[in-house]
Enzyme design. Structure first.
Site, PDB file in Angstrom:
ATOM      1  N   LYS A   1       5.242 -15.613   6.268  1.00  0.00           N
ATOM      2  CA  LYS A   1       6.617 -14.744   5.911  1.00  0.00           C
ATOM      3  C   LYS A   1       7.641 -14.839   6.911  1.00  0.00           C
ATOM      4  CE  LYS A   1       8.553 -11.546   3.910  1.00  0.00           C
ATOM      5  NZ  LYS A   1       9.376 -11.276   2.670  1.00  0.00           N
TER       6      LYS A   1
ATOM      7  N   TYR B   1      -7.210 -10.106  11.309  1.00  0.00           N
ATOM      8  CA  TYR B   1      -8.473 -10.153  11.524  1.00  0.00           C
ATOM      9  C   TYR B   1      -9.158  -9.820  13.439  1.00  0.00           C
ATOM     10  CZ  TYR B   1      -8.856 -10.272   6.669  1.00  0.00           C
ATOM     11  OH  TYR B   1      -8.694  -9.736   5.500  1.00  0.00           O
TER      12      TYR B   1
ATOM     13  N   ASP C   1      -7.141 -13.068  -4.194  1.00  0.00           N
ATOM     14  CA  ASP C   1      -7.603 -12.234  -5.216  1.00  0.00           C
ATOM     15  C   ASP C   1      -7.128 -12.714  -6.504  1.00  0.00           C
ATOM     16  OD1 ASP C   1     -10.269 -11.051  -3.662  1.00  0.00           O
ATOM     17  OD2 ASP C   1      -9.368  -9.017  -4.713  1.00  0.00           O
TER      18      ASP C   1
ATOM     19  N   ASP D   1      -6.118 -13.990   2.389  1.00  0.00           N
ATOM     20  CA  ASP D   1      -7.298 -13.006   1.483  1.00  0.00           C
ATOM     21  C   ASP D   1      -6.301 -12.779   0.321  1.00  0.00           C
ATOM     22  OD1 ASP D   1      -9.392 -11.056   1.174  1.00  0.00           O
ATOM     23  OD2 ASP D   1      -8.400  -9.459   2.198  1.00  0.00           O
TER      24      ASP D   1
ATOM     25  N   ASP E   1       5.686 -13.100  -0.718  1.00  0.00           N
ATOM     26  CA  ASP E   1       6.209 -12.806  -1.448  1.00  0.00           C
ATOM     27  C   ASP E   1       6.358 -13.665  -2.834  1.00  0.00           C
ATOM     28  OD1 ASP E   1       8.011 -13.595  -0.405  1.00  0.00           O
ATOM     29  OD2 ASP E   1       9.595 -11.172  -0.179  1.00  0.00           O
TER      30      ASP E   1
HETATM   31  C1  IPM Z   1     -12.995 -11.308   1.572  1.00  0.00           C
HETATM   32  C2  IPM Z   1     -12.628  -9.657   2.332  1.00  0.00           C
HETATM   33  C3  IPM Z   1     -13.136  -9.945   3.407  1.00  0.00           C
HETATM   34  C4  IPM Z   1     -11.735 -10.764   3.921  1.00  0.00           C
HETATM   35  C5  IPM Z   1     -12.959  -7.994   3.748  1.00  0.00           C
HETATM   36  C6  IPM Z   1     -14.341  -7.924   3.628  1.00  0.00           C
HETATM   37  C7  IPM Z   1     -13.361  -8.386   5.571  1.00  0.00           C
HETATM   38  O1  IPM Z   1     -11.672  -9.190   1.284  1.00  0.00           O
HETATM   39  O2  IPM Z   1     -14.383 -11.914   1.399  1.00  0.00           O
HETATM   40  O3  IPM Z   1     -12.221 -11.560   0.972  1.00  0.00           O
HETATM   41  O4  IPM Z   1     -10.926  -9.457   3.978  1.00  0.00           O
HETATM   42  O5  IPM Z   1     -12.654 -11.316   4.386  1.00  0.00           O
HETATM   43 MN    MN Z   2     -10.382 -10.772   0.085  1.00  0.00          MN
END
Ligand code: IPM
Ligand code: MN
Ligand code: NAD
Length: 359
Positions: free
Chosen positions: A196, A139, A257, A253, A229
């Protein structure tokens, strides 16, 4: 005689773009209903402002946030009209990096079995937290493109890992484990590092060495390791095994999700961007969701649970509980938005919580 100083905590509210502009007002109403002694100030940072006058963050923006506010409540950034995503980078990643909010804490909690896509999984089975490094890794956007547009084009994207950065996030995870309980009141007891290091040997080697050193200081906490993984597979096969997971910026990140999927989707996931002792920032895990923006469809619970997390961080424990209980009740009674099986709109779901909190 000393001057009377307001005891109210000051919160900067930045709804941002897309559904951020719909879910954050609901979270703000819920905070007001909770009776927490806070003062909220709106900021218009986001795509609209950028397209209007070219401003992403005003010159003294981050200094103002750090100096004048106790916490920041954020929606999301990302707008199809801003192809470069420059405003999101400067505002969101700007806050994380320039305010040095190095720990991205993302709790993963299943409120009701009906929300989990896995068979036979109960709320007690999904109660872990991901501690994501928030200021380094890929990042940092270090790298470059050479010979662009030619057949010999080269793109590099560096993964920056500092000894200081790795050590403080691993230590944060152990401290978090030591000082936090699960929802049922039982103590947390395990920290698992996810990396990893079998392929990314340089950065992985640093993380491995530091993890070994820091974990030795916490003899009561079990130290575990899993490759990212394998962790993805385990998270959907048996989420019961996780307690505190610590990992780098990008893996954090991605796995959060995936973890949001266990909770009922992105509409349910909360997060905090924290530097202990400094003005910290709280935001739902989801983004601006352009396909559903402006339609009163977005689930406001991720933002509302984020507000509760922020209040707890500011020592409003009672008010945070006052918010979390009705969210659980709304889920049980299906007073929820479509993404989690209800028929309410964003505003109606938010109002249901406001009414329940105010009771
Ligand atoms: C999150 C988002 C951000 C990240 C993006 C928008 C840059 O996906 O906050 O999870 O990758 O951190
Ligand atoms: Mn995200
Ligand atoms: P997203 O999280 O915005 O949405 C993905 C999908 O998940 C949506 O299309 C929607 O179907 C569902 N969803 C997300 N939040 C929801 C909610 N509250 N209620 C109901 N459904 C919900 O991810 P994306 O589509 O990959 O990204 C869209 C934009 O948001 C991009 O510009 C991206 O960069 C940005 N983004 C910003 C942040 C942030 O500001 N923290 C986080 C993630 C993505």
């Amino acid at each position: 005689m000393s001057t009377q100083i307001s005891k109210k905590k000051r919160i900067a509210v930045i709804p941002g773009d897309g559904i951020g502009k719909e879910v954050i007002p609901q979270a703000v109403n819920v905070i007001k209903a909770s009776g927490a002694a806070v003062e909220m100030t709106d900021f218009d940072w986001g795509a609209d402002r950028y397209l209007r006058d070219g401003t992403t963050v005003p010159p003294d923006g981050f200094a103002t946030l750090a100096r004048d506010f106790d916490a920041i409540l954020v929606g999301a950034f990302g707008d199809p009209r801003v192809k470069t995503n420059i405003h999101a980078k400067e505002i969101l990643l700007g806050m994380r990096f320039k305010m040095d909010l190095y720990a991205n804490v993302r709790p993963v909690r299943l409120l009701d079995a009906a929300l989990c896509p896995l068979k036979g999984v109960e709320p007690k089975d999904v109660d872990f937290v991901v501690v994501r490094e928030n200021t380094e890794g890929v990042y940092t956007d270090a790298g470059g493109v050479f010979k662009q547009g030619t057949p010999d084009e080269i793109a590099t994207q560096e993964d920056i890992n500092t000894r200081k950065g790795v050590e403080r996030i691993i230590r944060f995870a152990f401290e978090y484990c030591q000082t936090h309980t699960k929802l049922d009141g039982s103590p947390r007891s395990r920290v698992l590092m996810c990396d990893k290091s079998n392929a990314m040997t340089h950065a992985g080697g640093l993380w491995q060495r530091v993890f070994k050193e820091v974990s030795a200081e916490y003899s009561k906490i079990a130290a575990q390791h899993m490759y990212v993984d394998a962790l993805c597979m385990q998270m959907v096969r048996d989420p019961r095994q996780f307690d505190v997971i610590v990992t780098n910026n990008m893996f954090g990140d991605i796995i959060t999700d995936l973890a949001a999927g266990l909770q009922g989707g992105l509409g349910m996931a909360a997060s905090g961007n924290i530097h202990p002792g400094r003005t910290s920032m709280f935001e739902p895990v989801h983004g601006s969701a352009p396909p559903i923006a402006g339609k009163n469809q977005a689930n406001p619970f991720g933002a509302i649970l984020t507000a509760a997390m922020m209040l707890r961080h500011l020592s409003f424990e009672k008010e945070a509980n006052k918010i979390e209980k009705p969210v659980l009740e709304a889920v049980r009674q299906k007073k929820v938005t479509q993404d989690i099986g209800g028929s309410l709109g964003t505003r109606e779901a938010g109002e249901w919580i406001v009414n329940a909190v105010a009771e």
